[in-house]
Structure formats: structure tokens, C-alpha cells
Design an enzyme around this catalytic site. Sequence first.
Site, PDB file in Angstrom:
ATOM      1  N   GLU A   1      49.330 -27.755  15.733  1.00 44.95           N
ATOM      2  CA  GLU A   1      49.866 -26.578  16.439  1.00 44.95           C
ATOM      3  C   GLU A   1      50.136 -26.980  17.873  1.00 44.95           C
ATOM      4  O   GLU A   1      49.342 -27.703  18.493  1.00 44.95           O
ATOM      5  CB  GLU A   1      48.859 -25.419  16.412  1.00 44.95           C
ATOM      6  CG  GLU A   1      49.366 -24.222  17.227  1.00 44.95           C
ATOM      7  CD  GLU A   1      48.517 -22.959  17.095  1.00 44.95           C
ATOM      8  OE1 GLU A   1      47.352 -23.050  16.681  1.00 44.95           O
ATOM      9  OE2 GLU A   1      49.042 -21.886  17.433  1.00 44.95           O
TER      10      GLU A   1
ATOM     11  N   CYS B   1      48.398 -19.208  15.791  1.00 42.43           N
ATOM     12  CA  CYS B   1      48.869 -17.989  16.447  1.00 42.43           C
ATOM     13  C   CYS B   1      50.289 -18.160  16.967  1.00 42.43           C
ATOM     14  O   CYS B   1      51.010 -17.188  17.163  1.00 42.43           O
ATOM     15  CB  CYS B   1      47.931 -17.619  17.581  1.00 42.43           C
ATOM     16  SG  CYS B   1      46.355 -17.044  16.961  1.00 42.43           S
TER      17      CYS B   1
ATOM     18  N   ASN C   1      49.967 -16.407   9.244  1.00 41.61           N
ATOM     19  CA  ASN C   1      48.973 -17.361   9.730  1.00 41.61           C
ATOM     20  C   ASN C   1      47.555 -16.892   9.462  1.00 41.61           C
ATOM     21  O   ASN C   1      46.901 -17.367   8.551  1.00 41.61           O
ATOM     22  CB  ASN C   1      49.162 -17.594  11.228  1.00 41.61           C
ATOM     23  CG  ASN C   1      47.944 -18.236  11.862  1.00 41.61           C
ATOM     24  OD1 ASN C   1      47.407 -19.196  11.315  1.00 41.61           O
ATOM     25  ND2 ASN C   1      47.472 -17.707  12.977  1.00 41.61           N
ATOM     26  N   GLU C   2      47.127 -15.941  10.182  1.00 44.41           N
ATOM     27  CA  GLU C   2      45.709 -15.559  10.175  1.00 44.41           C
ATOM     28  C   GLU C   2      45.747 -14.047  10.224  1.00 44.41           C
ATOM     29  O   GLU C   2      45.444 -13.437  11.221  1.00 44.41           O
ATOM     30  CB  GLU C   2      45.108 -16.146  11.447  1.00 44.41           C
ATOM     31  CG  GLU C   2      43.656 -16.093  11.576  1.00 44.41           C
ATOM     32  CD  GLU C   2      43.203 -16.816  12.843  1.00 44.41           C
ATOM     33  OE1 GLU C   2      43.456 -16.285  13.945  1.00 44.41           O
ATOM     34  OE2 GLU C   2      42.597 -17.886  12.729  1.00 44.41           O
TER      35      GLU C   2
HETATM   36  O1  AHR Z   1      43.381 -23.277  16.239  1.00 48.82           O
HETATM   37  C1  AHR Z   1      43.526 -22.422  17.314  1.00 48.82           C
HETATM   38  C2  AHR Z   1      43.852 -21.002  16.894  1.00 48.82           C
HETATM   39  O2  AHR Z   1      42.798 -20.457  16.185  1.00 48.82           O
HETATM   40  C3  AHR Z   1      45.009 -20.844  15.972  1.00 48.82           C
HETATM   41  O3  AHR Z   1      46.203 -20.737  16.642  1.00 48.82           O
HETATM   42  C4  AHR Z   1      44.736 -19.563  15.252  1.00 48.82           C
HETATM   43  O4  AHR Z   1      45.244 -19.552  13.952  1.00 48.82           O
HETATM   44  C5  AHR Z   1      43.250 -19.436  15.324  1.00 48.82           C
HETATM   45  O5  AHR Z   1      42.876 -18.224  15.840  1.00 48.82           O
END
Ligand code: AHR
Length: 763
Positions: A26, A216, A340-341
Amino acid sequence: MKKAEIRIKADVPGEPLGDLFGIFFEDLNHAADGGLYAEMVQNRSFEFDPIDHPSYHSLTGWKQVGDASLDVRTGDSVSIKNPHYLHIEAHAEKSGVRNMGFEDGMFLEEGKKYDFSCYARGKALRVALTDENGEILDGADVQLTAEWNFYSCVLSPKKTVHVGSLELTAETYADLDLVSLFPEDIYRGRKNGLRKDLAEALEDLHPRFMRFPGGCLVHDGKLEADARDSLYRWKNTIGDVKDRPARRNNWRYNQTLGLGYYEYFLLCEDIQAKPVPILPAAYDPHHQRMAPLDQLDEWIQETLDLIEFANGDTSTKWGGIRASLGHPAPFHLEYLGVGNEEVGEGFRERFPYFVRAIKEKAPYIKIIGSSGPFCGGREYELGWECARENGADIVDEHFYMPPKWFLANMHRYDSFSEKAPHVFLGEYATMANGGENALTEAAFMTQLQNNAASVKMACYAPLFCNKNYVNWKPDMIWFDNERVCRSVNYEVQKLFMNHQGDELLPVTMTGEKKKPLLRTLEERKSGGIWFWGDESRMAFSKITLQNLDTMQSTEFPDLEVQTDGKAVCLTENGPQNFTLTFCAKELEGYKGFRLFFGAKDEKNRLGWVLGGWENQDGALVEDIDGKCGFLTQNRFQVEKNREYHLTLKVIGNRIEGWIDGELFQSTELAPEEVEPLYVTASLEKESGDVILKAVNLQEEPVLADVLLDGRDQSNEMEIWTLLESSCKEDPDFPGVETAEVTHEKTEKGTLTFPARSVTVLRL
Ligand code: AHR
């Protein structure tokens, strides 16, 4: 010393390990721009903007040289996608600008070649590499014309400097855009490519897959593809770099997108990792933005187009575009993540539309759903349910937790179903770059592998960090302009990826006893009870504490916590088993409060969070050695001036949070234990090697005979060892420990698994 026996059934065909251990890239911590993406010029197109970061302006990264007027203009730039360019009016000789790179100075090496290029118009331009005093290390004169043209040359500094710059001076005037400097010594010699030392660190891991581009980064932004702060839209990231629109990276910096989807696919191919792209689900949980359901087509089409871009025949539209970029062969995409999350109904409503469309167009794609950012709780369960109901193949789980939590949850996946959806542990870490952390991660990875029937993929996070731009730590690989620091956590990942094997083999260990718990339940629950406002002013009233062992109740006077971050103590020594009932009202702020219990100090305590991040959480948490782990989480929003009737109940290992008479959430504290030795075994088909990975978390060595059932054992074995005692902090990267991994050949016989170590054995 007592001897244990480790027995591996080499003749029992095991679960395929497939794509178990991989990496997650990322662009946070300047992992791409100012990191893996080898561009040395910061703000090359003069597009920096306060949207990206409040301190940014269009000349960030640039300094004036001599007597010149500098004017960043728009209108007739080289690309409408990047509308700004620099106009220089030189009032004296050798006047113009200097770019300092990403760290207030470029690292330039004697004898190495650097590819300079830019778009320019005007009269004559002098291009030079300089040291910090402005001494020219190499330079070239470029004759410009009145129209925009592309210019390039190769420069080679006459000495190595650590605070170098790229200087551009005009004879009279010049317009500049997309000013670029790349080292020629670049990963695989690719143009617009990657820093060699960083890419090689990835290649050395031999990851089975690479998840990208976030995080994120993917799902935090506006819905409009043209918005500077949009969700991550892959189509913006391919093609000529001059036409890739500068983007706000949600980690508060600028992203050129020079490292885009095409480059990600190439990198995956180069390091032989399967690409695992994660696309936005037309939903931003951070700001509750979501495309209306009747406008999802655009998003779904974008997803299907990515599949075509990766895999389509060159006769297809997007397959043709891939070919035109230089890669007629497909990229063999097998996995695709949607979201993603994710938390919230907004995601769960949209996900099914994506799944249906992907299954129809490309049924062979394994679709990855999401269970959000926590290891448990209602959102987590709903994420799994949504994946199950919609026929997703895999669910992406994330958790960042202290080492003791990992020890207590070593067998988390033992009870998971072997039927799809399977687990993709897409982000995890034990929250520091130290030996203890890396060893705990190694122990946990043995159990990921042992559960290969339900856990199909796992990757540590985050991957990279530029030490001058830290958004998040720990990270697996640290770097600055000159150096790469492979943390001890990296070495563990490397051992597991280099020695993954293809099939799981059953392994048993006998002869060693479990050790006592690290901390007893009583120890964890002992301590004070405190109220704390999370930047909020809170009023607490009708407070009653009942000791459930003595059944004695105590009433307390009303109290208030202020926005000053100071906690207010109810009692220094709370009971072990209790109910605490109280009313809470938020008077100021918006993030609610935390109730701490079992609090020994600010670093070791249990807690109940109501509000928290973006006022979205209701969670039971545990701080261990200053690291906060979320044990369970539900969504909860604190309403200002509303009085909540709350009860916290702690009994045995169970903790319950009640809101307005209803059980809101609960968790159970799992025992923190260290097992004698964490082992996992596999077979590597090509070499025929049986691989044993063993992690000893005890303070004493473990002696064991390693026996193979169903196969002859050769006399010689290879052995790799990582000792916690070899870990030391890298002086250039404070807080980051590195470790030595030794490699030797050894004779068959009783083995010693040293105290606090990771061992890989090839038999
Ligand atoms: O890995 C850092 C962050 O942690 C990522 O962007 C997110 O997916 C998680 O909250």
C-alpha cells in the site's frame, strides 16, 4: 535435558498450501512516491496542492536558484489531466529552480547514470546535478523551442553526494512540466520503474501473491473518478504518466500514480507473485459515501474491465490496451478483492451486485470479501455472513494486536470451516519491529499453515516505510534515500515464504509440557477503574459498583471527565468480578469515552470504548504494554446530550457491555500461554524436501528427535536459524530491529531448537 519427539508423516498427502504466504503493498509511509517508485523528483508536475496535505503548495520540493521569478501557471500545460506547469523568468545568469527530491536532498552516486527528462519550451535550459553547495556534478545544455517538446539526457555525477539536487536554470525564460530523474540502475531495467534495492527486497521474499494497492487508500475518498480525493480508480493509473492525474493520497500526501496498475501487474510478474488487486465497492466507510444502487453499473463495469485488462485477449478493448502498453500476454489474474476493510450496511448492500457480475463474466475469479478491521464482533460476523450468502470465495480479515493476544489466539483458525469462504488474513502484525514480535508472528504463521484447509492466504502489513514519512508502524521494510533496512519481521516472513512448501504434512510433537500462563486472569483483571473522555466532555451519574464475589454494592458520587485527556479514577483497586452500572451523557465533543478497568497503569488495562474513531465504535479492548488491541467491536455512535444507561459486567473470563438494558457486546479473555514448540511441516514437490518450521518461544532450548514416517531420511539436513538474541536495533532506523539468519548443514540426529528462536529445517 528431556528430549521431545517430532514426528512428520511424510507419506500422508496433505492440504495444498497454494498461495498461502504473500505480501501487501500500500502506498502509505511514502511506499510508492519517494519509495519503491524510483522517480527522484518530488512534485514533478507542479501539481502539489493543500488538498493532499495542508502544507503543500505548487512549488513544494522546489527551491529558487539565483535571481528568477517563478510562476506556476495553468492553461496550456502538457496534459489537461495535470494542468499546472512552471514558468521561469531568469533575471540573471544561472537562475531558475532546484528540486531537492523527497528528503531535502537527493542521494547521487559517483559513476552511476541518471535519466533526466522533462517537457519544456522557451530558449536555452541548463540541466545539472549539484551538491548541497551548488557545485555542478554533471550538466547538459538543452536548446528549447517555442512549443512544448519532450527532452531527455543522461547525467552522471563526478562524486557521491548525500544532499544533492537537480537544478534547472534558464537563459531567459522557460516553461517546465513533468520534470523527471530516474536512476538508470533500476529494477529489471524497466523505464518508469522501481528502485532496485527495494524491489529486490520483495523478490527475495518469494511471495506467492501481492495484494495491492491498499488498504484505506482504496476506499477512502469521493465517488467521482475525477475528484482529486477520489476512491482509488484504476483507470486513472495506466497509460502515459503525463496523463495520470495527480491524486490526493489519503495518507496525507500526493500520489503521482506513476506506479499504477500496469506497473503493479509487471512487478507481480517479475517477482512471480499472483496479483491480488483490491477495488473499491462504490463505498467509503470513512465518510459514509456510497454510490446509489441504481448507479452501480459504472463501478461494476470498472471491475469487469480490470479483469479484461489483466486477462482479456488482445482483441478485446482492455486486453488491447494492455498490449498497447507493451504486454500482449495476459497477467493471469485469479483473485479480486471488492472492498478493503469494510463495515456497514452500505458495503453489504453493494457487494452482491459485484459478485453476481464477476461470477457471470469470469467465474474462475476468486472473489474476496471483507470482514472489516477487527478480529471479532458484530461487523466482523456480518462481513462473514455477507460473504457466505453471496458465494464469495475468501474473506479478508485484518487485525493488529499485541503479541500476547496472538499467543492467546494461536488456535483461532482451528475451528474455522474448511468450506468456502476461506480466510485471507490480509493484514496482521504484532505492533512492533522487535524480536519478540517477529517470533510471535512466526509462531502464529505455523498455525496459519497448519490450518491451510481454511486459511488460504496471509500477508503481514504494512510492507514499506520511508523513515522520513511515517504514517504507520511497525512496517516490514524500512528505507531512506540510500538504505534499506530489512526488519526482523521481514526475516521471519522471508523464512516462511522461502520455505513454504506445496503440501501440508501432519506433524505431532510429544514429550514436552505446557508452561504456566504468561499472565493469569486475575492479574489481567486486577487494577483500577477509570473514566476517560475521548476528546469529549462526559457526565457520569448513578454509578454503582457491585462486587460479584461478595455481592456488596458501593455507590459513587456523579463525576465529569473533561476534554483535556485526563482520566478520572473511580477506584484504584476494583474487584475481580463485578457489575458497574452508570449513566453517561456526552456534553461536548463527538468521540465519546472509554471506561478502563483492571488498570495497572496507562499501558496495561482493559477497556470499554463507546464512540472512538469517527464516533463509530463500541468495543471491548485490552492495552498490553502500551499497545491497544480490539477484542470485539460493534458499530456504535454516541449521540450528544443523550443519557445512556450502561452496565459493564466482568465475571470469570467473560466481559459484557450492556446498553439501555440490552446486551450490546461480549468477549472472553483467552488464556495467554506459550506452547513448548510451535511446529508445522510441508512437502516441496520439486525438490522433494520435507520442510519443518519450528518456533521456540521459551527461555530454554528444546531438544527433539525429528522423525519421518513413510520415507527414508537422508543423513544430511539444511537448517536456518533466527535467534531473538541476534536482534539489534538498526542505528539508522530507531525502533527497528534486524536479525541474522544463519544457514548450515547438519547431520541427522537429535536437534536443539534454541531458546527464543525460529528454525527451518529441510530434510
Ligand atoms: O495497513 C495500514 C492500514 O490498516 C490499511 O490501510 C487499512 O486497511 C488498515 O486499517
